[in-house]
Design a protein around this motif. Structure first.
Motif, PDB file in Angstrom:
ATOM      1  N   SER A  80      -1.856  -6.119  -3.426  1.00  7.57           N
ATOM      2  CA  SER A  80      -1.542  -6.008  -2.000  1.00  7.57           C
ATOM      3  C   SER A  80      -0.285  -5.181  -1.725  1.00  7.57           C
ATOM      4  O   SER A  80       0.015  -4.904  -0.557  1.00  7.57           O
ATOM      5  CB  SER A  80      -1.391  -7.400  -1.366  1.00  7.57           C
ATOM      6  N   THR A  81       0.438  -4.766  -2.759  1.00  9.26           N
ATOM      7  CA  THR A  81       1.630  -3.944  -2.538  1.00  9.26           C
ATOM      8  C   THR A  81       1.333  -2.696  -1.707  1.00  9.26           C
ATOM      9  O   THR A  81       2.094  -2.371  -0.785  1.00  9.26           O
ATOM     10  CB  THR A  81       2.282  -3.557  -3.879  1.00  9.26           C
ATOM     11  N   PRO A  82       0.236  -1.958  -1.966  1.00  4.42           N
ATOM     12  CA  PRO A  82      -0.046  -0.782  -1.127  1.00  4.42           C
ATOM     13  C   PRO A  82      -0.232  -1.111   0.347  1.00  4.42           C
ATOM     14  O   PRO A  82      -0.007  -0.245   1.209  1.00  4.42           O
ATOM     15  CB  PRO A  82      -1.345  -0.220  -1.725  1.00  4.42           C
ATOM     16  N   LEU A  83      -0.617  -2.341   0.650  1.00  2.35           N
ATOM     17  CA  LEU A  83      -0.814  -2.733   2.048  1.00  2.35           C
ATOM     18  C   LEU A  83       0.503  -2.824   2.810  1.00  2.35           C
ATOM     19  O   LEU A  83       0.513  -2.863   4.040  1.00  2.35           O
ATOM     20  CB  LEU A  83      -1.529  -4.095   2.126  1.00  2.35           C
ATOM     21  N   MET A  84       1.625  -2.854   2.067  1.00  4.19           N
ATOM     22  CA  MET A  84       2.927  -2.995   2.711  1.00  4.19           C
ATOM     23  C   MET A  84       3.551  -1.648   3.076  1.00  4.19           C
ATOM     24  O   MET A  84       4.626  -1.605   3.687  1.00  4.19           O
ATOM     25  CB  MET A  84       3.887  -3.765   1.795  1.00  4.19           C
ATOM     26  N   THR A  85       2.888  -0.558   2.733  1.00  9.39           N
ATOM     27  CA  THR A  85       3.406   0.772   3.083  1.00  9.39           C
ATOM     28  C   THR A  85       3.524   0.909   4.598  1.00  9.39           C
ATOM     29  O   THR A  85       2.581   0.640   5.343  1.00  9.39           O
ATOM     30  CB  THR A  85       2.475   1.872   2.543  1.00  9.39           C
ATOM     31  N   GLY A  86       4.711   1.315   5.040  1.00 10.69           N
ATOM     32  CA  GLY A  86       4.927   1.519   6.467  1.00 10.69           C
ATOM     33  C   GLY A  86       5.246   0.261   7.253  1.00 10.69           C
ATOM     34  O   GLY A  86       5.460   0.323   8.464  1.00 10.69           O
ATOM     35  N   LYS A  87       5.295  -0.893   6.586  1.00  7.23           N
ATOM     36  CA  LYS A  87       5.607  -2.146   7.291  1.00  7.23           C
ATOM     37  C   LYS A  87       7.119  -2.277   7.506  1.00  7.23           C
ATOM     38  O   LYS A  87       7.918  -1.654   6.820  1.00  7.23           O
ATOM     39  CB  LYS A  87       5.081  -3.351   6.506  1.00  7.23           C
ATOM     40  N   ARG A  88       7.501  -3.092   8.458  1.00 10.19           N
ATOM     41  CA  ARG A  88       8.911  -3.246   8.818  1.00 10.19           C
ATOM     42  C   ARG A  88       9.685  -3.957   7.716  1.00 10.19           C
ATOM     43  O   ARG A  88       9.122  -4.689   6.902  1.00 10.19           O
ATOM     44  CB  ARG A  88       9.034  -4.014  10.131  1.00 10.19           C
ATOM     45  N   MET A  89      11.011  -3.770   7.760  1.00 12.73           N
ATOM     46  CA  MET A  89      11.870  -4.303   6.708  1.00 12.73           C
ATOM     47  C   MET A  89      11.766  -5.821   6.590  1.00 12.73           C
ATOM     48  O   MET A  89      11.761  -6.365   5.483  1.00 12.73           O
ATOM     49  CB  MET A  89      13.325  -3.886   6.955  1.00 12.73           C
ATOM     50  N   ASN A  90      11.689  -6.536   7.724  1.00 14.51           N
ATOM     51  CA  ASN A  90      11.623  -7.990   7.622  1.00 14.51           C
ATOM     52  C   ASN A  90      10.355  -8.440   6.910  1.00 14.51           C
ATOM     53  O   ASN A  90      10.356  -9.419   6.158  1.00 14.51           O
ATOM     54  CB  ASN A  90      11.750  -8.649   9.000  1.00 14.51           C
ATOM     55  N   HIS A 122       6.031  -4.453 -13.110  1.00 14.71           N
ATOM     56  CA  HIS A 122       5.170  -3.783 -12.132  1.00 14.71           C
ATOM     57  C   HIS A 122       5.789  -3.757 -10.731  1.00 14.71           C
ATOM     58  O   HIS A 122       5.208  -3.165  -9.821  1.00 14.71           O
ATOM     59  CB  HIS A 122       3.815  -4.483 -12.059  1.00 14.71           C
ATOM     60  N   MET A 123       6.936  -4.397 -10.564  1.00 17.33           N
ATOM     61  CA  MET A 123       7.522  -4.523  -9.223  1.00 17.33           C
ATOM     62  C   MET A 123       8.400  -3.338  -8.849  1.00 17.33           C
ATOM     63  O   MET A 123       8.360  -2.876  -7.709  1.00 17.33           O
ATOM     64  CB  MET A 123       8.348  -5.807  -9.134  1.00 17.33           C
ATOM     65  N   TRP A 124       9.180  -2.804  -9.793  1.00 15.35           N
ATOM     66  CA  TRP A 124      10.298  -1.946  -9.433  1.00 15.35           C
ATOM     67  C   TRP A 124       9.919  -0.603  -8.827  1.00 15.35           C
ATOM     68  O   TRP A 124      10.427  -0.227  -7.770  1.00 15.35           O
ATOM     69  CB  TRP A 124      11.217  -1.747 -10.639  1.00 15.35           C
ATOM     70  N   GLU A 125       9.051   0.154  -9.480  1.00 13.20           N
ATOM     71  CA  GLU A 125       8.763   1.504  -8.969  1.00 13.20           C
ATOM     72  C   GLU A 125       8.123   1.480  -7.580  1.00 13.20           C
ATOM     73  O   GLU A 125       8.575   2.201  -6.679  1.00 13.20           O
ATOM     74  CB  GLU A 125       7.873   2.275  -9.958  1.00 13.20           C
ATOM     75  N   PRO A 126       7.081   0.646  -7.353  1.00 20.65           N
ATOM     76  CA  PRO A 126       6.530   0.591  -5.983  1.00 20.65           C
ATOM     77  C   PRO A 126       7.563   0.121  -4.959  1.00 20.65           C
ATOM     78  O   PRO A 126       7.570   0.598  -3.827  1.00 20.65           O
ATOM     79  CB  PRO A 126       5.382  -0.420  -6.106  1.00 20.65           C
ATOM     80  N   LEU A 127       8.445  -0.794  -5.371  1.00 19.94           N
ATOM     81  CA  LEU A 127       9.469  -1.280  -4.455  1.00 19.94           C
ATOM     82  C   LEU A 127      10.411  -0.146  -4.055  1.00 19.94           C
ATOM     83  O   LEU A 127      10.757  -0.003  -2.877  1.00 19.94           O
ATOM     84  CB  LEU A 127      10.258  -2.414  -5.108  1.00 19.94           C
ATOM     85  N   PHE A 128      10.810   0.678  -5.011  1.00 18.38           N
ATOM     86  CA  PHE A 128      11.691   1.800  -4.699  1.00 18.38           C
ATOM     87  C   PHE A 128      11.024   2.765  -3.724  1.00 18.38           C
ATOM     88  O   PHE A 128      11.659   3.287  -2.808  1.00 18.38           O
ATOM     89  CB  PHE A 128      12.091   2.543  -5.977  1.00 18.38           C
ATOM     90  N   GLN A 129       9.713   2.993  -3.918  1.00 16.17           N
ATOM     91  CA  GLN A 129       8.982   3.893  -3.021  1.00 16.17           C
ATOM     92  C   GLN A 129       8.888   3.314  -1.613  1.00 16.17           C
ATOM     93  O   GLN A 129       8.973   4.045  -0.625  1.00 16.17           O
ATOM     94  CB  GLN A 129       7.565   4.150  -3.573  1.00 16.17           C
ATOM     95  N   SER A 168      10.979   0.937  -0.194  1.00 21.26           N
ATOM     96  CA  SER A 168      12.271   0.745   0.472  1.00 21.26           C
ATOM     97  C   SER A 168      13.401   0.820  -0.546  1.00 21.26           C
ATOM     98  O   SER A 168      13.677  -0.174  -1.241  1.00 21.26           O
ATOM     99  CB  SER A 168      12.309  -0.614   1.178  1.00 21.26           C
ATOM    100  N   PRO A 169      14.072   1.969  -0.652  1.00 23.29           N
ATOM    101  CA  PRO A 169      15.208   2.063  -1.575  1.00 23.29           C
ATOM    102  C   PRO A 169      16.279   1.009  -1.314  1.00 23.29           C
ATOM    103  O   PRO A 169      16.890   0.500  -2.254  1.00 23.29           O
ATOM    104  CB  PRO A 169      15.740   3.478  -1.322  1.00 23.29           C
ATOM    105  N   SER A 170      16.518   0.666  -0.052  1.00 26.48           N
ATOM    106  CA  SER A 170      17.564  -0.323   0.246  1.00 26.48           C
ATOM    107  C   SER A 170      17.176  -1.713  -0.255  1.00 26.48           C
ATOM    108  O   SER A 170      18.025  -2.461  -0.766  1.00 26.48           O
ATOM    109  CB  SER A 170      17.849  -0.366   1.750  1.00 26.48           C
ATOM    110  N   LEU A 171      15.892  -2.065  -0.124  1.00 27.71           N
ATOM    111  CA  LEU A 171      15.447  -3.360  -0.632  1.00 27.71           C
ATOM    112  C   LEU A 171      15.418  -3.349  -2.160  1.00 27.71           C
ATOM    113  O   LEU A 171      15.719  -4.362  -2.808  1.00 27.71           O
ATOM    114  CB  LEU A 171      14.063  -3.703  -0.076  1.00 27.71           C
TER     115      LEU A 171
END
Length: 400
Positions: A241-251, A273-280, A282-285
Motif C-alpha cells: 500500500s506504500t504506492p497508494l500514499m503518493t501525493g497524500k498529505r503529511m498528516n 523495504h521502508m527507507w527508499e520509498p519513504l525518502f521518495q 517525503s524527505p522531511s518524514l
C-alpha cells in the motif's frame, strides 16, 4: 403503540423522530445533541446488555442523521449546508459512536442479537452507500460495526462473505443513488476481513486510481491487522500500500509510517523495504524516522549533505546521538563551524564559537583532549587575521 422492546430497529427510529421533533427548530450544536439524546434515553426500556449496546448506537445514529440532514429513506437531502457548530457536534457524535463500538468489542453483539445486528448493518449500509462527496459520515460506523460486533472464525467469515455478496448486488438495487466510492471501499474491507488480501489491495489500488483513496479508509484495515498483531501480514499490507500514499498529505503519511514504527520491532526484516520509498514520498518524514529508529549515522550524513546548521534543531535532538554515538557529531559540527566562519560577520563568529564549545565537550567525552587541543590551536592560527573571530574565541575561553 407497541412496546419499544418488541419493535424492530426501523420502528425505533420512528420513535426517536417523535422524541426529537420538538428540537427540530433548534440550532444543531452540542446542546442540541445533549437535549435530543436525553429525550431518547427517557423512552429506553429495560434491555439486555447487548440490546442496550444496539439501542445506544441507534440513538446516536439518529442524532447524527439529524445533524447531517439525512434519513434512511431520504438520502437525497444529504449535502445541505452544515455550519461550524454543527460540524463540531457531528465530530463529537462520531467520536462517541467510535469509542462505544471499540469498548463493546468483547460483547459480540451479533452472537447475542443476530436480528438486531442484521438490521443495524442494513440501515447503516444504506446510509453509507448513498453518501457522496468528501465527507463520509457513516463509513467508519459501518466498518466499526463489522470490526467490533462480530467474532472471528468460521461464523464471522460466513457473515463477511454474505455481506460482500450483498454489497456487490447493491448496485442493481440502488442504481443511480449508489455512491461508487463507499461501495468499492466497503467491498475492500470485507475482502480484508476474509483474508483475501490480494483482492483487497487490488481494489484499494483501483479506488486510488479512479476515485482518489481517502487514507483513513486504508488505515482502518491497517489498524485492525496491527491490533491482532499479525506482523507478517501487516508487513505485506504496508509494502503493497506504500504506492497508494503518493501525493497524500503529511498528516496521513505520518499516520501511515506509525504503522511501520509498530511493525519493525516485531518484524525487523521489513525495515529494509521502508527507507527508499519513504525518502521518495517525503524527505522531511524520512529525516524524522531516521531519528525515531536510531539511524544516527544516516541522519548525520543527510544533514551534512544538506549543509544543515545544527542550530536549526533543539539540543535535545542531539542528546541520544551524544549518548550512543557521539563521534558521529564531530564532522557535522566541524562543517557547521566552517560555514559560520565563512559568513565573515560577528553573528557567524558567535555561532561558530558556540559550536566549538560543543566540540570541546565531545572530544572530552571521547577522551581525545589532545586531538581537540591540536585542532583549536590550528583553527585559531588559520584564522588569525579575523580579529572579531579571535575576540569571540577569547570571550568563549577557547584561546588565551
Amino acid at each position: 403503540m407497541k412496546a419499544i422492546h418488541t419493535m424492530n430497529i426501523s420502528e425505533w427510529h420512528t420513535v426517536f423522530r417523535s422524541c426529537t421533533a420538538v428540537f427540530s427548530e433548534h440550532i444543531k450544536n452540542l446542546d442540541f445533541v445533549k437535549s435530543a439524546l436525553s429525550a431518547i434515553v427517557r423512552v429506553k426500556p429495560e434491555l439486555t446488555p447487548q440490546e442496550e449496546h444496539v439501542f445506544d448506537l441507534h440513538a446516536h445514529l439518529h442524532i447524527l442523521m439529524l445533524l447531517v440532514n439525512v434519513t434512511p429513506d431520504q438520502a437525497s437531502r444529504h449535502g445541505s449546508f452544515i455550519g461550524f457548530h454543527t460540524h463540531t457536534a457531528i465530530t463529537e457524535v462520531q467520536e462517541l459512536i467510535a469509542s462505544s463500538l471499540r469498548q463493546q468489542r468483547a460483547a459480540s453483539v451479533e452472537a447475542y442479537c443476530p436480528q438486531l445486528f442484521a438490521e443495524s448493518v442494513s440501515i447503516i449500509r444504506g446510509l453509507m452507500l448513498q453518501e457522496a462527496g468528501e465527507k463520509a459520515y457513516f463509513s467508519a460506523i459501518y466498518f466499526g460495526l463489522w470490526r467490533n460486533w462480530t467474532q472471528p472464525g468460521q461464523h464471522g467469515a460466513t457473515l463477511y462473505a454474505q455481506e460482500l455478496q450483498l454489497l456487490q448486488t447493491a448496485k442493481d438495487k440502488l442504481g443511480f443513488d449508489l455512491s461508487r466510492y463507499p461501495w468499492l471501499t466497503a467491498q475492500a474491507w470485507m475482502l480484508s476481513f476474509l483474508y483475501r488480501d490480494q483482492e483487497a489491495l487490488e481494489l484499494f489500488t483501483e479506488i486510488n486510481s479512479s476515485l482518489k483513496l481517502r487514507p483513513d479508509d486504508l488505515f482502518r484495515v491497517l489498524e485492525a491487522i496491527s491490533e491482532e498483531k499479525e506482523w507478517p501480514r501487516l508487513s505485506e499490507w504496508l509494502l503493497r500500500s506504500t504506492p497508494l500514499m503518493t501525493g497524500k498529505r503529511m498528516n496521513s503519511l505520518d499516520i501511515f509510517y506509525q504503522y511501520w514504527d509498530q511493525l519493525i520491532p516485531q518484524h525487523s526484516s521489513a525495515e529494509q523495504h521502508m527507507w527508499e520509498p519513504l525518502f521518495q514520498l517525503s524527505p522531511s518524514l524520512y529525516e524524522k524516522k531516521l531519528l525515531v529508529h536510531g539511524k544516527w549515522k544516516l541522519w548525520i550524513d543527510y544533514q551534512i549533505s544538506l549543509g544543515t546548521d545544527p542550530f536549526e534543531y533543539r539540543v535535545s535532538v542531539f542528546a541520544p546521538i551524544e549518548k550512543n554515538s557521539p563521534e558521529l557529531l564531530l564532522p557535522f559540527y566541524h562543517q557547521a563551524v566552517e560555514s559560520n566562519v565563512l559568513l565573515k560577520n560577528r553573528g557567524g563568529y558567535k555561532a561558530a564559537v558556540k559550536l566549538l564549545k560543543r566540540l570541546a565537550k565531545l572530544y572530552k567525552k571521547l577522551k581525545e583532549e589532545q586531538r581537540w587541543e591540536a585542532f583549536i590551536d590550528a583553527f585559531a592560527s588559520r584564522h588569525s587575521r579575523l580579529r572579531a573571530l579571535q575576540e569571540e574565541l577569547r570571550k568563549g575561553k577557547l584561546i588565551t
